[in-house]
Design a protein around this motif. Structure first.
Motif, PDB file in Angstrom:
ATOM      1  N   ALA A   1      -3.960 -12.498  -1.251  1.00  0.00           N
ATOM      2  CA  ALA A   1      -2.955 -12.855  -2.254  1.00  0.00           C
ATOM      3  C   ALA A   1      -2.394 -11.620  -2.935  1.00  0.00           C
ATOM      4  CB  ALA A   1      -3.561 -13.805  -3.286  1.00  0.00           C
ATOM      5  N   GLN A   2      -3.231 -10.614  -3.185  1.00  0.00           N
ATOM      6  CA  GLN A   2      -2.720  -9.372  -3.757  1.00  0.00           C
ATOM      7  C   GLN A   2      -1.640  -8.765  -2.855  1.00  0.00           C
ATOM      8  OE1 GLN A   2      -5.220  -6.279  -5.315  1.00  0.00           O
ATOM      9  NE2 GLN A   2      -6.895  -7.673  -5.840  1.00  0.00           N
ATOM     10  N   GLY A   3      -1.889  -8.811  -1.534  1.00  0.00           N
ATOM     11  CA  GLY A   3      -0.906  -8.262  -0.601  1.00  0.00           C
ATOM     12  C   GLY A   3       0.339  -9.104  -0.508  1.00  0.00           C
ATOM     13  N   MET A   4       0.179 -10.410  -0.291  1.00  0.00           N
ATOM     14  CA  MET A   4       1.342 -11.275  -0.093  1.00  0.00           C
ATOM     15  C   MET A   4       2.132 -11.506  -1.373  1.00  0.00           C
ATOM     16  SD  MET A   4      -0.200 -14.073   2.610  1.00  0.00           S
ATOM     17  CE  MET A   4       1.400 -14.888   2.784  1.00  0.00           C
ATOM     18  N   GLY A   5       1.467 -11.375  -2.519  1.00  0.00           N
ATOM     19  CA  GLY A   5       2.146 -11.580  -3.793  1.00  0.00           C
ATOM     20  C   GLY A   5       2.889 -10.361  -4.295  1.00  0.00           C
ATOM     21  N   GLY A   6       2.789  -9.242  -3.603  1.00  0.00           N
ATOM     22  CA  GLY A   6       3.563  -8.058  -3.955  1.00  0.00           C
ATOM     23  C   GLY A   6       2.810  -6.982  -4.710  1.00  0.00           C
ATOM     24  N   LEU A   7       1.614  -7.285  -5.227  1.00  0.00           N
ATOM     25  CA  LEU A   7       0.925  -6.326  -6.078  1.00  0.00           C
ATOM     26  C   LEU A   7       0.582  -5.036  -5.352  1.00  0.00           C
ATOM     27  CD1 LEU A   7      -0.366  -5.633  -8.793  1.00  0.00           C
ATOM     28  CD2 LEU A   7      -2.446  -6.791  -8.023  1.00  0.00           C
ATOM     29  N   MET A   8       0.090  -5.135  -4.123  1.00  0.00           N
ATOM     30  CA  MET A   8      -0.341  -3.934  -3.410  1.00  0.00           C
ATOM     31  C   MET A   8       0.829  -3.027  -3.038  1.00  0.00           C
ATOM     32  SD  MET A   8      -3.434  -5.564  -1.112  1.00  0.00           S
ATOM     33  CE  MET A   8      -3.785  -4.037  -0.254  1.00  0.00           C
ATOM     34  N   SER A   9       2.038  -3.581  -2.994  1.00  0.00           N
ATOM     35  CA  SER A   9       3.199  -2.760  -2.644  1.00  0.00           C
ATOM     36  C   SER A   9       3.620  -1.835  -3.769  1.00  0.00           C
ATOM     37  CB  SER A   9       4.380  -3.656  -2.260  1.00  0.00           C
ATOM     38  OG  SER A   9       4.938  -4.283  -3.400  1.00  0.00           O
ATOM     39  N   VAL A  10       3.184  -2.130  -5.001  1.00  0.00           N
ATOM     40  CA  VAL A  10       3.565  -1.289  -6.139  1.00  0.00           C
ATOM     41  C   VAL A  10       2.353  -0.580  -6.742  1.00  0.00           C
ATOM     42  CG1 VAL A  10       5.579  -2.696  -6.698  1.00  0.00           C
ATOM     43  CG2 VAL A  10       3.384  -3.231  -7.766  1.00  0.00           C
ATOM     44  N   THR A  11       1.198  -0.682  -6.087  1.00  0.00           N
ATOM     45  CA  THR A  11      -0.027  -0.075  -6.596  1.00  0.00           C
ATOM     46  C   THR A  11      -0.423   1.106  -5.712  1.00  0.00           C
ATOM     47  OG1 THR A  11      -0.754  -2.242  -7.400  1.00  0.00           O
ATOM     48  CG2 THR A  11      -2.426  -0.524  -7.230  1.00  0.00           C
ATOM     49  N   GLY A  12      -0.806   2.211  -6.332  1.00  0.00           N
ATOM     50  CA  GLY A  12      -1.215   3.389  -5.583  1.00  0.00           C
ATOM     51  C   GLY A  12      -0.209   4.519  -5.704  1.00  0.00           C
ATOM     52  N   LEU A  13      -0.581   5.635  -5.111  1.00  0.00           N
ATOM     53  CA  LEU A  13       0.281   6.810  -5.150  1.00  0.00           C
ATOM     54  C   LEU A  13       1.399   6.707  -4.117  1.00  0.00           C
ATOM     55  CD1 LEU A  13      -2.490   9.543  -5.455  1.00  0.00           C
ATOM     56  CD2 LEU A  13      -1.028   8.657  -7.282  1.00  0.00           C
ATOM     57  N   PRO A  14       2.608   7.133  -4.450  1.00  0.00           N
ATOM     58  CA  PRO A  14       3.721   7.061  -3.495  1.00  0.00           C
ATOM     59  C   PRO A  14       3.380   7.750  -2.179  1.00  0.00           C
ATOM     60  CG  PRO A  14       4.510   7.652  -5.677  1.00  0.00           C
ATOM     61  CD  PRO A  14       3.025   7.691  -5.749  1.00  0.00           C
ATOM     62  N   GLY A  15       3.620   7.042  -1.091  1.00  0.00           N
ATOM     63  CA  GLY A  15       3.393   7.603   0.229  1.00  0.00           C
ATOM     64  C   GLY A  15       1.986   7.457   0.760  1.00  0.00           C
ATOM     65  N   ASP A  16       1.047   6.995  -0.069  1.00  0.00           N
ATOM     66  CA  ASP A  16      -0.349   6.877   0.372  1.00  0.00           C
ATOM     67  C   ASP A  16      -0.681   5.508   0.956  1.00  0.00           C
ATOM     68  OD1 ASP A  16      -0.826   9.432  -0.301  1.00  0.00           O
ATOM     69  OD2 ASP A  16      -2.208   9.031  -1.962  1.00  0.00           O
ATOM     70  N   GLY A  17       0.286   4.616   1.007  1.00  0.00           N
ATOM     71  CA  GLY A  17       0.013   3.283   1.532  1.00  0.00           C
ATOM     72  C   GLY A  17      -0.441   2.336   0.439  1.00  0.00           C
ATOM     73  N   PRO A  18      -0.443   1.037   0.718  1.00  0.00           N
ATOM     74  CA  PRO A  18      -0.783   0.029  -0.296  1.00  0.00           C
ATOM     75  C   PRO A  18      -2.226   0.154  -0.769  1.00  0.00           C
ATOM     76  CG  PRO A  18      -0.679  -0.968   1.878  1.00  0.00           C
ATOM     77  CD  PRO A  18      -0.159   0.424   2.025  1.00  0.00           C
ATOM     78  N   VAL A  19      -2.461  -0.237  -2.028  1.00  0.00           N
ATOM     79  CA  VAL A  19      -3.780  -0.148  -2.646  1.00  0.00           C
ATOM     80  C   VAL A  19      -4.075  -1.453  -3.379  1.00  0.00           C
ATOM     81  CG1 VAL A  19      -5.209   1.058  -4.354  1.00  0.00           C
ATOM     82  CG2 VAL A  19      -3.620   2.350  -2.914  1.00  0.00           C
ATOM     83  N   ARG A  20      -5.275  -1.975  -3.180  1.00  0.00           N
ATOM     84  CA  ARG A  20      -5.701  -3.163  -3.916  1.00  0.00           C
ATOM     85  C   ARG A  20      -6.116  -2.784  -5.328  1.00  0.00           C
ATOM     86  NH1 ARG A  20     -11.145  -3.745  -4.633  1.00  0.00           N
ATOM     87  NH2 ARG A  20     -10.948  -5.981  -4.938  1.00  0.00           N
ATOM     88  N   VAL A  21      -6.029  -3.740  -6.227  1.00  0.00           N
ATOM     89  CA  VAL A  21      -6.534  -3.550  -7.582  1.00  0.00           C
ATOM     90  C   VAL A  21      -8.054  -3.660  -7.556  1.00  0.00           C
ATOM     91  CG1 VAL A  21      -6.547  -4.566  -9.889  1.00  0.00           C
ATOM     92  CG2 VAL A  21      -4.407  -4.373  -8.629  1.00  0.00           C
ATOM     93  N   GLY A  22      -8.724  -2.955  -8.455  1.00  0.00           N
ATOM     94  CA  GLY A  22     -10.177  -2.862  -8.412  1.00  0.00           C
ATOM     95  C   GLY A  22     -10.946  -4.051  -8.931  1.00  0.00           C
ATOM     96  N   ILE A  23     -10.262  -5.135  -9.253  1.00  0.00           N
ATOM     97  CA  ILE A  23     -10.912  -6.399  -9.625  1.00  0.00           C
ATOM     98  C   ILE A  23     -10.233  -7.518  -8.836  1.00  0.00           C
ATOM     99  CG2 ILE A  23     -11.589  -5.681 -11.947  1.00  0.00           C
ATOM    100  CD1 ILE A  23      -9.109  -7.209 -12.975  1.00  0.00           C
ATOM    101  N   PRO A  24     -10.873  -8.683  -8.685  1.00  0.00           N
ATOM    102  CA  PRO A  24     -10.253  -9.798  -7.961  1.00  0.00           C
ATOM    103  C   PRO A  24      -9.211 -10.502  -8.826  1.00  0.00           C
ATOM    104  CG  PRO A  24     -12.413 -10.456  -8.731  1.00  0.00           C
ATOM    105  CD  PRO A  24     -12.275  -8.996  -9.072  1.00  0.00           C
ATOM    106  N   ILE A  25      -8.106  -9.826  -9.049  1.00  0.00           N
ATOM    107  CA  ILE A  25      -7.155 -10.265 -10.065  1.00  0.00           C
ATOM    108  C   ILE A  25      -6.469 -11.585  -9.716  1.00  0.00           C
ATOM    109  CG2 ILE A  25      -5.246  -8.889  -9.115  1.00  0.00           C
ATOM    110  CD1 ILE A  25      -4.477  -8.320 -12.083  1.00  0.00           C
ATOM    111  N   ALA A  26      -6.235 -11.853  -8.438  1.00  0.00           N
ATOM    112  CA  ALA A  26      -5.610 -13.123  -8.062  1.00  0.00           C
ATOM    113  C   ALA A  26      -6.566 -14.280  -8.334  1.00  0.00           C
ATOM    114  CB  ALA A  26      -5.205 -13.100  -6.588  1.00  0.00           C
TER     115      ALA A  26
END
Length: 396
Positions: free
Chosen positions: A144-169
């Motif tokens: 859900a983090q990936g499909m909901g858009g969160l991982m696309s705006v998380t992390g350093l630019p150019g380093d690829g998608p990053v999950r949040v460190g808690i089960p936020i969904a």
């Protein structure tokens, strides 16, 4: 031991918790912490799968299931389902996170149960919703983090998608479900009727994208990774002082002017590169590098004191040990104490909001599987002989 309400606020409500893993148990914990009689229904020990959070004695399970009672029922047995329906007939709320088809197969869907209990509030939590092309797909927090858009705006630019460190969904879906239950219970006071409410990990995650959704839906902008810096308000993010990192948040022209004076750079106020929000955004890399250079002159404690005294938000980046050593966290009383009969004294985080007249506490440590089965079934009027027979035949 009968129900021990953690608060007087919701003690008149009984909740049947049919959930597993995290989102559903989180919803039920929210209700239990405010005093509802939450009865967790689990599979008997001999039938259980991997449905616990790190084992029943693990810290995760202890945190998630405090203030609840636990019974076991074998829902593969006709009498087990019948006993569950008997329990639900006297309940206010049911919470479930089965696959969408399971509740209908067992005959414990909302429409069926509402025939005997028209005031029932029935909450369903799923990965992708109760209908639609993905309704039957298994749901998981990181999906859900990936499909909901969160991982696309998380992390350093150019380093690829990053999950949040808690089960936020999971957590947000559970909290939204609890909120929906409270709304439905309030509405029931006017209409006298219950209703079915449902949410999902994907809905929770899309909703939590907040301003990123309006940036796209209204402005047509697709947000990208901004690393440790705010995507639109510069300078706001992680900066390095002499002895480590701090967060600084500068919002608005007045705060920007204060920031420049405190940092010893009043000339930036009129500098064409940094004069307004748009210019600072275009020149963010140069500005951030210059800020770090100036911050290197002093330790974190100096800058935190100076900025906050000047009305510019600034704070440490704490690990969990530092969080609970923070005097303000201690003052707020977020850590609650409870004694588990088998594990001893425990410290757990309590609710993050304070109701002065009807506060929440932790009245009961997480129960063992089926600890209250005979107690709860006896409350339904099931006598000792029937209890013994049901146990012998594997109903619970």
């Amino acid at each position: 031991m009968p129900h021990l309400p953690a608060s007087s606020a919701l003690q008149r409500f009984r909740v049947v918790d049919l959930t597993q893993v995290r989102a559903g148990p989180t919803a039920c914990r929210q209700l239990a912490d405010w005093g509802a009689d939450v009865i967790q229904v689990q599979m008997p020990e001999h039938m259980r799968g991997d449905d616990t959070l790190g084992g029943q004695d693990g810290s995760d399970y202890q945190y998630t299931h405090r203030n609840k009672r636990s019974i076991t029922l074998n829902l593969k047995e006709e009498e087990g389902v019948a006993t569950l329906k008997r329990l639900i007939a006297k309940a206010d709320v049911v919470v479930e996170n089965f696959r969408p088809d399971v509740k209908f197969r067992l005959g414990i869907d909302y429409e069926t149960l509402a025939e005997d209990n028209p005031g029932l509030v029935y909450a369903s939590i799923s990965g992708f919703g109760q209908s639609g092309p993905l309704a039957s797909r298994p749901g998981f927090d990181q999906i859900a983090q990936g499909m909901g858009g969160l991982m696309s705006v998380t992390g350093l630019p150019g380093d690829g998608p990053v999950r949040v460190g808690i089960p936020i969904a999971d957590l947000c879906a559970g909290i939204f479900a609890a909120q929906g239950i409270l709304v439905a219970l309030l509405e029931r006071e006017a209409s006298g009727r219950g209703q079915w409410l449902h949410t999902s990990l994907i809905e929770a995650m899309v909703y939590m994208m907040d301003f990123q959704t309006s940036r796209y839906l209204i402005d047509g902008e697709v947000g990208t990774q901004a690393g440790n810096f705010h995507p639109t308000s510069i300078p706001t993010g992680v900066y390095k002082a002499r002895d480590g990192y701090i967060n600084i948040a500068v919002f608005g022209s007045k705060i920007w002017e204060r920031f420049c004076h405190i940092l010893g750079a009043p000339e930036w106020i009129e500098d064409a590169r940094y004069h307004d929000k748009a210019s600072r955004s275009v020149n963010r890399d140069a500005l951030n590098a210059e800020i770090d250079r100036r911050l290197a002159a002093h330790d974190r404690s100096h800058w935190i004191e100076q900025f906050n005294a000047g009305g510019v938000a600034c704070g440490l980046i704490s690990d969990m040990r530092e969080v609970f050593e923070e005097p303000q966290i201690q003052h707020l009383g977020m850590v609650k104490h409870v004694v588990s009969p088998r594990l001893g004294p425990q410290r757990l985080v309590g609710q993050p909001m304070q109701l002065e007249r009807t506060p929440s506490t932790i009245a009961r440590a997480a129960p063992r599987r089926g600890e209250h089965t005979e107690e709860v079934l006896a409350e339904l009027g099931i006598g000792p002989d029937d209890l013994a027979r049901m146990k012998a035949t594997g109903v619970y």
